[in-house]
Design a protein around this motif. Sequence first.
Motif, PDB file in Angstrom:
ATOM      1  N   PRO A   1       5.604   3.959  24.017  1.00 34.75           N
ATOM      2  CA  PRO A   1       5.170   3.267  24.510  1.00 34.75           C
ATOM      3  C   PRO A   1       5.893   2.253  25.267  1.00 34.75           C
ATOM      4  O   PRO A   1       6.423   2.984  25.920  1.00 34.75           O
ATOM      5  CB  PRO A   1       6.487   2.042  23.251  1.00 34.75           C
ATOM      6  CG  PRO A   1       7.107   2.968  23.025  1.00 34.75           C
ATOM      7  CD  PRO A   1       6.448   4.974  23.460  1.00 34.75           C
ATOM      8  N   HIS A   2       4.960   0.768  26.270  1.00 40.14           N
ATOM      9  CA  HIS A   2       5.158   0.573  27.559  1.00 40.14           C
ATOM     10  C   HIS A   2       4.879  -1.009  27.401  1.00 40.14           C
ATOM     11  O   HIS A   2       4.488  -1.071  26.670  1.00 40.14           O
ATOM     12  CB  HIS A   2       4.337   0.982  28.016  1.00 40.14           C
ATOM     13  CG  HIS A   2       4.247   2.842  28.413  1.00 40.14           C
ATOM     14  ND1 HIS A   2       5.234   3.355  29.392  1.00 40.14           N
ATOM     15  CD2 HIS A   2       3.476   4.105  27.695  1.00 40.14           C
ATOM     16  CE1 HIS A   2       5.273   4.716  29.268  1.00 40.14           C
ATOM     17  NE2 HIS A   2       3.580   4.551  28.681  1.00 40.14           N
TER      18      HIS A   2
ATOM     19  N   THR B   1      10.341  -0.165  29.464  1.00 42.64           N
ATOM     20  CA  THR B   1      10.521   0.467  28.317  1.00 42.64           C
ATOM     21  C   THR B   1      12.005   0.943  28.961  1.00 42.64           C
ATOM     22  O   THR B   1      11.838   1.432  29.443  1.00 42.64           O
ATOM     23  CB  THR B   1       9.446   0.584  27.750  1.00 42.64           C
ATOM     24  OG1 THR B   1       8.412   0.036  27.543  1.00 42.64           O
ATOM     25  CG2 THR B   1       9.772   1.358  26.314  1.00 42.64           C
TER      26      THR B   1
ATOM     27  N   HIS C   1      10.992   4.908  33.463  1.00 43.21           N
ATOM     28  CA  HIS C   1       9.374   4.628  33.488  1.00 43.21           C
ATOM     29  C   HIS C   1       9.005   3.959  35.089  1.00 43.21           C
ATOM     30  O   HIS C   1       7.574   4.407  35.070  1.00 43.21           O
ATOM     31  CB  HIS C   1       9.365   3.356  32.371  1.00 43.21           C
ATOM     32  CG  HIS C   1       9.489   3.527  31.093  1.00 43.21           C
ATOM     33  ND1 HIS C   1       7.847   3.726  30.582  1.00 43.21           N
ATOM     34  CD2 HIS C   1       9.667   4.368  30.034  1.00 43.21           C
ATOM     35  CE1 HIS C   1       7.962   4.675  29.140  1.00 43.21           C
ATOM     36  NE2 HIS C   1       9.287   4.779  29.414  1.00 43.21           N
TER      37      HIS C   1
ATOM     38  N   MET D   1       5.283   3.224  37.053  1.00 44.14           N
ATOM     39  CA  MET D   1       5.032   2.606  36.852  1.00 44.14           C
ATOM     40  C   MET D   1       5.874   0.843  37.695  1.00 44.14           C
ATOM     41  O   MET D   1       6.298   0.042  36.610  1.00 44.14           O
ATOM     42  CB  MET D   1       5.546   2.127  35.525  1.00 44.14           C
ATOM     43  CG  MET D   1       5.245   3.381  34.126  1.00 44.14           C
ATOM     44  SD  MET D   1       5.330   3.185  32.578  1.00 44.14           S
ATOM     45  CE  MET D   1       4.104   1.779  31.975  1.00 44.14           C
TER      46      MET D   1
ATOM     47  N   CYS E   1       7.284  -1.242  34.391  1.00 39.39           N
ATOM     48  CA  CYS E   1       7.643  -1.779  33.186  1.00 39.39           C
ATOM     49  C   CYS E   1       9.500  -1.576  33.031  1.00 39.39           C
ATOM     50  O   CYS E   1       9.655  -1.082  33.497  1.00 39.39           O
ATOM     51  CB  CYS E   1       6.952  -0.016  32.378  1.00 39.39           C
ATOM     52  SG  CYS E   1       7.573   0.392  30.795  1.00 39.39           S
TER      53      CYS E   1
END
Length: 502
Positions: A124-125, A168, A174, A179, A166
Motif C-alpha cells: 500500500p502507498h 507509508t 518508501h 517515491m 510517500c
Amino acid sequence: MNIKRILSAVSALTLSSTIFAAEPPPASAAPLPGPAAKGVDPEIIGEEKAVLTAAPNVPPPIKRKHATKVVVNLEVREVVKRMADGVEYLFWTFGGEVPGLFIRVREGDLVEFHLGNHPSSKMPHNIDLHAVTGPGGGAASSFTAPGHESQFSFKAINPGLYVYHCATAPVGMHVANGMYGLILVEPKEGLPPADKEYYVMQGDFYTKGKFGEEGLQPFDMEKAVDEKPSYVVFNGSVGSLVGDKALKAKVGERVRLFVGNGGPNLTSSFHVIGEIFDHVYQEGGVRASQEQVQTTTVPAGGSAVVDFRVDVPGTFILVDHALFRAFNKGALGMLKVEGPANLLIYSGKEVDATYLGDSAFAGAQAKVTELESQMKKAIAADPKIAAMGKEIIVEKGKRIFSQTCFACHQAEGQGLPGVFPPLAKSDFLMADKARAIRGVIKGQTGEMTVNGVKYNGVMPPVMLNDEQIAQVITYVMNAWGNSGDIVTVEEVKKIHAESANQ
Ligand SMILES: [Cu+2]
C-alpha cells in the motif's frame, strides 16, 4: 482567506475509497454555514485536468488569471528500471518515474487529487504533499491498497516549489525506493519569464551490491540506516542527464531549474560547473532570496529554484558538489548550450606555454636541459649574441684566474721565468685546447717547452667545477693577446670523463 474555513472545506470534500482508510470519517459536528460547508468555493472557476510531466520536463507556465479546480490523476507503480548500466532496481514510483511526475498548479487552485495504486503493486502507498495544509499533507486521506484509488482535495493556498513523497511506513524505505516528486504552486502573478525550464531531483539509493555491481539489486536497510548510499543520482539513475539526454539551451537563453531532493538522507550541494545562478529561490520559496550564487543547498525533502542566463556555448556539468557523489556515485548531469562563442566573456584557451614551476615534477630537468640547448643553438646562430656570451664567460673566467691561477702564472699571465710558464701568448696553451683542459683538471708535471723555453715543475690540480674550468680556460685563451674560442662545459665534461677512466 480564513484558514479554518479552507480546512473545513477540504475536510468536507475529502472522500476515501480505500479499505485501509487511516483517517476517521469527516466530523459530523455542525458544519460552518455558507458555501464552504457545501464544498463550494466562490473563487474557483471551471475545471481542468493537470498536465503531468516526467523529469526533466516541466508542465508549461500557467497563463490563467483565476483559480480553477485542477484534477490530478497520479498512479503508483512498482517497476524494475535501470539504476546504472547493467544494474536494475525495483523502484516504487509516482507515475512510473523517479522522480515522480511534476505537478504544476496555480496559487488558489482547488486540487482534486486521485491517487491510484496499480493492481500489480505489492505494497500500500499514500502521498504527503508538502504543498498541502492539512493532516499529513494528504497522507492520512490517501492511504491506498494495491488495486485501489483514493481521492482528496486541497486548496493550494501557499505558493512555492514543494516536495511530495510517500509516507507509508517504513517511510524512509518508501522514499529510498524513489517515491518522491515536485509540485509547483505557481504564485498568482506567475514567475518571471524563462526560456527553458527543467526538473532535476536528487536522491540517494541503498543497494546490497556496491556501486556498479551488476544485476537486480535489492534494497539494503542497513546501509540506509547508516546513511551510506551506493548511489546518489539525479532523476532516478546514473547518466539520466548525460549525453543525448543532457539538458539543452541556446546561448542567450534564461534557464530555470526546479531542483528537488528526495533524499531520504543526504543534503545536496547543488552546483552547475561553469555557471553562476543569477537568482536562487532558496528552499523553494517564492522570493528570489539571493543573487550570484555558486552552490545552493537543497535539503532532503526540500527544493530550490535557480535561474541563470547562458552566455557562452559548451557543456555545463550539474553536480552535487560533495564531489565523490558526483564522480563516484552518479550525481552528475549535463547542460549543453549551443550557439556562437562570446570571446568577451570566455576566451577559450589563449596560450599553452611551458611552465616549469619549481622543477618539482618528473621530467622538469630534461625540459630545462632541452630549453638550454635550444637557447644555445639560438645564441650560436646569432653572432652578436654569441659575442655577448663570450664576453660574459671571459669576465667570469677572469675572476677565477685572479683567485686561483694568478699566484703562479702572475697577473698578466707572464709567468715566472724558470718556474711558472707564461700563459700570455703561450704556443703550448694555444696549440691544444684539450691538453690545456686536461692539465687544469689533473694538474701537470714533466718537461714541457713553452715558447721555446723548457719548464719542469709541478702544477697541482685545481679545485674548480667543470663550468669554472671552462670559464677560466676561455679567459686565458682570450687574454693578453691570445685569441681562441669558447671552451664549453661539454668539452670539459667530456675530458673529465675520459681522464677519470684512465
Ligand atoms: Cu509508498
